[in-house]
Design a protein around this motif. Structure first.
Motif, PDB file in Angstrom:
ATOM      1  N   ARG A 169       0.810  -1.227   0.000  1.00 56.36           N
ATOM      2  CA  ARG A 169       0.000   0.000   0.000  1.00 56.36           C
ATOM      3  C   ARG A 169       0.844   1.280   0.000  1.00 56.36           C
ATOM      4  N   GLY A 170       2.158   1.119   0.017  1.00 58.29           N
ATOM      5  CA  GLY A 170       3.034   2.279  -0.046  1.00 58.29           C
ATOM      6  C   GLY A 170       3.089   3.107   1.216  1.00 58.29           C
ATOM      7  N   TYR A 171       2.858   2.485   2.377  1.00 57.30           N
ATOM      8  CA  TYR A 171       2.920   3.217   3.640  1.00 57.30           C
ATOM      9  C   TYR A 171       4.382   3.421   4.051  1.00 57.30           C
ATOM     10  N   GLU A 172       4.639   4.544   4.747  1.00 60.76           N
ATOM     11  CA  GLU A 172       5.973   4.839   5.248  1.00 60.76           C
ATOM     12  C   GLU A 172       5.924   5.089   6.750  1.00 60.76           C
ATOM     13  N   VAL A 173       7.008   4.773   7.429  1.00 62.08           N
ATOM     14  CA  VAL A 173       7.065   4.924   8.884  1.00 62.08           C
ATOM     15  C   VAL A 173       6.940   6.399   9.264  1.00 62.08           C
ATOM     16  N   PRO A 174       5.990   6.734  10.122  1.00 65.05           N
ATOM     17  CA  PRO A 174       5.812   8.132  10.535  1.00 65.05           C
ATOM     18  C   PRO A 174       6.839   8.529  11.592  1.00 65.05           C
ATOM     19  N   LYS A 175       7.317   9.722  11.497  1.00 66.99           N
ATOM     20  CA  LYS A 175       8.307  10.223  12.461  1.00 66.99           C
ATOM     21  C   LYS A 175       7.676  11.139  13.502  1.00 66.99           C
ATOM     22  N   THR A 176       6.554  11.762  13.155  1.00 62.56           N
ATOM     23  CA  THR A 176       5.896  12.711  14.060  1.00 62.56           C
ATOM     24  C   THR A 176       4.438  12.301  14.262  1.00 62.56           C
ATOM     25  N   LEU A 177       3.808  12.917  15.243  1.00 63.35           N
ATOM     26  CA  LEU A 177       2.408  12.606  15.528  1.00 63.35           C
ATOM     27  C   LEU A 177       1.518  12.962  14.340  1.00 63.35           C
ATOM     28  N   ASP A 178       1.764  14.102  13.713  1.00 67.21           N
ATOM     29  CA  ASP A 178       0.943  14.498  12.563  1.00 67.21           C
ATOM     30  C   ASP A 178       1.071  13.484  11.428  1.00 67.21           C
ATOM     31  N   GLU A 179       2.276  12.984  11.194  1.00 68.53           N
ATOM     32  CA  GLU A 179       2.465  11.955  10.167  1.00 68.53           C
ATOM     33  C   GLU A 179       1.752  10.657  10.566  1.00 68.53           C
ATOM     34  N   PHE A 180       1.771  10.357  11.869  1.00 71.39           N
ATOM     35  CA  PHE A 180       1.098   9.167  12.399  1.00 71.39           C
ATOM     36  C   PHE A 180      -0.412   9.256  12.156  1.00 71.39           C
ATOM     37  N   VAL A 181      -0.979  10.425  12.444  1.00 71.88           N
ATOM     38  CA  VAL A 181      -2.415  10.643  12.228  1.00 71.88           C
ATOM     39  C   VAL A 181      -2.749  10.574  10.743  1.00 71.88           C
ATOM     40  N   ALA A 182      -1.906  11.156   9.907  1.00 73.74           N
ATOM     41  CA  ALA A 182      -2.145  11.117   8.456  1.00 73.74           C
ATOM     42  C   ALA A 182      -2.110   9.686   7.940  1.00 73.74           C
ATOM     43  N   LEU A 183      -1.168   8.882   8.459  1.00 78.13           N
ATOM     44  CA  LEU A 183      -1.082   7.479   8.054  1.00 78.13           C
ATOM     45  C   LEU A 183      -2.313   6.706   8.512  1.00 78.13           C
ATOM     46  N   ALA A 184      -2.736   6.938   9.752  1.00 78.26           N
ATOM     47  CA  ALA A 184      -3.915   6.253  10.279  1.00 78.26           C
ATOM     48  C   ALA A 184      -5.159   6.628   9.471  1.00 78.26           C
ATOM     49  N   THR A 185      -5.265   7.883   9.077  1.00 77.16           N
ATOM     50  CA  THR A 185      -6.393   8.343   8.257  1.00 77.16           C
ATOM     51  C   THR A 185      -6.405   7.626   6.913  1.00 77.16           C
ATOM     52  N   ARG A 186      -5.230   7.502   6.320  1.00 80.34           N
ATOM     53  CA  ARG A 186      -5.119   6.810   5.044  1.00 80.34           C
ATOM     54  C   ARG A 186      -5.473   5.327   5.175  1.00 80.34           C
ATOM     55  N   MET A 187      -5.009   4.702   6.254  1.00 79.29           N
ATOM     56  CA  MET A 187      -5.336   3.291   6.485  1.00 79.29           C
ATOM     57  C   MET A 187      -6.845   3.085   6.602  1.00 79.29           C
ATOM     58  N   LYS A 188      -7.471   4.001   7.309  1.00 81.25           N
ATOM     59  CA  LYS A 188      -8.921   3.900   7.494  1.00 81.25           C
ATOM     60  C   LYS A 188      -9.640   3.989   6.149  1.00 81.25           C
ATOM     61  N   SER A 189      -9.199   4.893   5.289  1.00 84.37           N
ATOM     62  CA  SER A 189      -9.828   5.027   3.969  1.00 84.37           C
ATOM     63  C   SER A 189      -9.521   3.819   3.089  1.00 84.37           C
ATOM     64  N   ASP A 190      -8.438   3.097   3.406  1.00 85.99           N
ATOM     65  CA  ASP A 190      -8.090   1.884   2.661  1.00 85.99           C
ATOM     66  C   ASP A 190      -8.821   0.644   3.170  1.00 85.99           C
TER      67      ASP A 190
END
Length: 429
Positions: A169-190
């Motif tokens: 799915r092309g996910y990348e390891v988040p370094k900050t909380l905002d990146e973590f939230v953005a990744l979680a949002t994307r996962m949810k839409s997936d």
């Protein structure tokens, strides 16, 4: 006012009885195989085991059988379900505990040592100390300067994921909380559950609190809060819960009815994208799936603290204050300090790392090698909330407070008041 949620109806009453030290006999189900001067023969050592899940249970059994072969002694194993072992430990130690028994480093070890409920292992440490780094000795030492625990294994907490799912799915390891939230949002839409979550056993959510607290407020504040020196109703703790509230919609629903093994299986099955847990999560992965498992340190929230703290609990073994077979108990504890014993355990349960600095790591899998490096690189190490604070606070106020928050995050004010009130009673009473 929030009513604290208790998944086991009789749990709070039971814990009050235990932590008050009521009664001297061990509680049902954690009766010893025989020590405190009675029942253990000269050729037998009794062993209190909290490794009730099949993989670690088989692993420690293999180690004990190896000791039997080398020493000529017999080991009588008394296994108790992990959570019940922790709940009943106080009365168990006041009764007739096993000669050698499983426990944890840090505050929890010191708590019982300073009450005179466990045996002094300074003589054993004089033989094994060269095999441990100073930090491990410190974690095994009480306020009297004596050692009361032999470290056995250690494991880090992190955010675990399946590499194949992320690559696909092309996910990348988040370094900050905002990146973590953005990744979680994307996962949810997936169509994935972003964060697997379980709280039926009462303790997994403590790991989330710990990560958020030392990422936001730093290691020293976290340590002081655990010691009852900071205010649970203060703005710093409130920020932890406000941040957690922001993240809760990405967590697996109905966590209070789910055990960590079930949450791990949702990660293993590719239904969840991430899971914050200790590396023992790998126990739910088999064969090639283990090689597909990876983790990252919890993302940075406050740049002042970055990712400098790692939760890396130390599991080990204590001796009862009056073992039935004191010589045999010391021989077993000395054996458990050896690289051979620790590596034999890890061969059957490769989800942790050896605590001995003499252990050969060439046989470690990729996950173990990363775990060892993460722990080595950390500026600060914590043991875990229910090991770093007074057991009375962890077992009642923290468990029930976190459960109440998870059940109703909008009522955080009354949750924090309840935790603060109990902290005052426990730490200043």
């Amino acid at each position: 006012m929030t009513t604290f949620y208790a998944p086991q109806p009789n749990r709070r009453a039971l814990l009050r009885l235990i932590l008050a030290g009521a009664g001297a006999a061990a509680l049902p189900g954690l009766a010893a195989c025989g020590s405190d001067g009675g029942g253990t023969s000269a050729d037998t050592v009794s062993f209190g085991n909290n490794q009730s899940d099949q993989v670690p249970k088989d692993a420690i059994t293999a180690v004990l059988r190896s000791f039997e072969g080398e020493s000529g002694l017999k080991v009588a194993v008394n296994t108790k379900q992990h959570e019940q072992y922790q709940e009943q430990i106080n009365n168990y130690l006041q009764g007739k505990p096993d000669d050698v028994l499983a426990w944890f480093a840090g505050y929890r070890m010191r708590f019982f040592a300073e009450k005179g409920l466990t045996g002094d292992l300074t003589d054993v440490w004089s033989k094994v100390s060269s095999g441990y780094e100073p930090a491990l000795k410190e974690a095994s030492t009480a306020s009297d300067g004596k050692q009361y625990l032999i470290p056995f294994t250690q494991y880090p907490w992190g955010v675990f994921y399946r590499k194949s799912v992320w690559q696909q799915r092309g996910y990348e390891v988040p370094k900050t909380l905002d990146e973590f939230v953005a990744l979680a949002t994307r996962m949810k839409s997936d169509g994935l559950v972003p964060i697997a979550f379980a709280q039926k056993q009462g303790w997994p959510g403590m790991g989330t609190f710990d990560q958020l607290n030392f990422r936001i407020n730093g290691y020293q504040f976290h340590v002081d809060l655990m010691a009852g020196q900071e205010d649970w109703q203060g703005p710093k703790v409130r920020e932890v819960f406000d941040t957690w509230k922001r993240l809760l919609p990405f967590h697996q629903e109905n966590a209070l009815g789910r055990e960590w093994q079930e949450a791990a299986q949702s990660l293993q099955q590719g239904k969840s994208g991430m899971f914050l847990l200790g590396s023992f999560v790998a126990q739910q992965f088999k064969g090639a799936d283990v090689d597909d498992l990876d983790f990252f340190a919890y993302p940075e929230i406050n740049p002042e603290h970055g990712q400098d703290t790692v939760e890396a609990p130390i599991d080990g073994y204590m001796m009862s204050r009056k073992p039935g077979n004191p010589e045999g108990a010391r021989r077993l504890l000395e054996f458990l300090a050896t690289p051979a014993a620790q590596l034999a355990y890890l061969k059957a349960d490769p989800t942790a790392i050896a605590t001995s600095n003499k252990a050969d790591t060439s046989g470690y899998n990729a996950l173990q090698l990363k775990a060892a490096q993460v722990i080595k690189d950390a500026a600060h190490i914590t043991q875990f909330l229910d090991r770093d604070t007074d057991p009375r606070f962890a077992s009642d106020a923290a468990t029930n407070g976190l459960n109440a928050f998870i059940q109703d995050p909008d009522d955080v004010d009354s949750v924090l008041k309840g935790m603060a009130d109990q902290a005052k009673t426990i730490f200043t009473g």
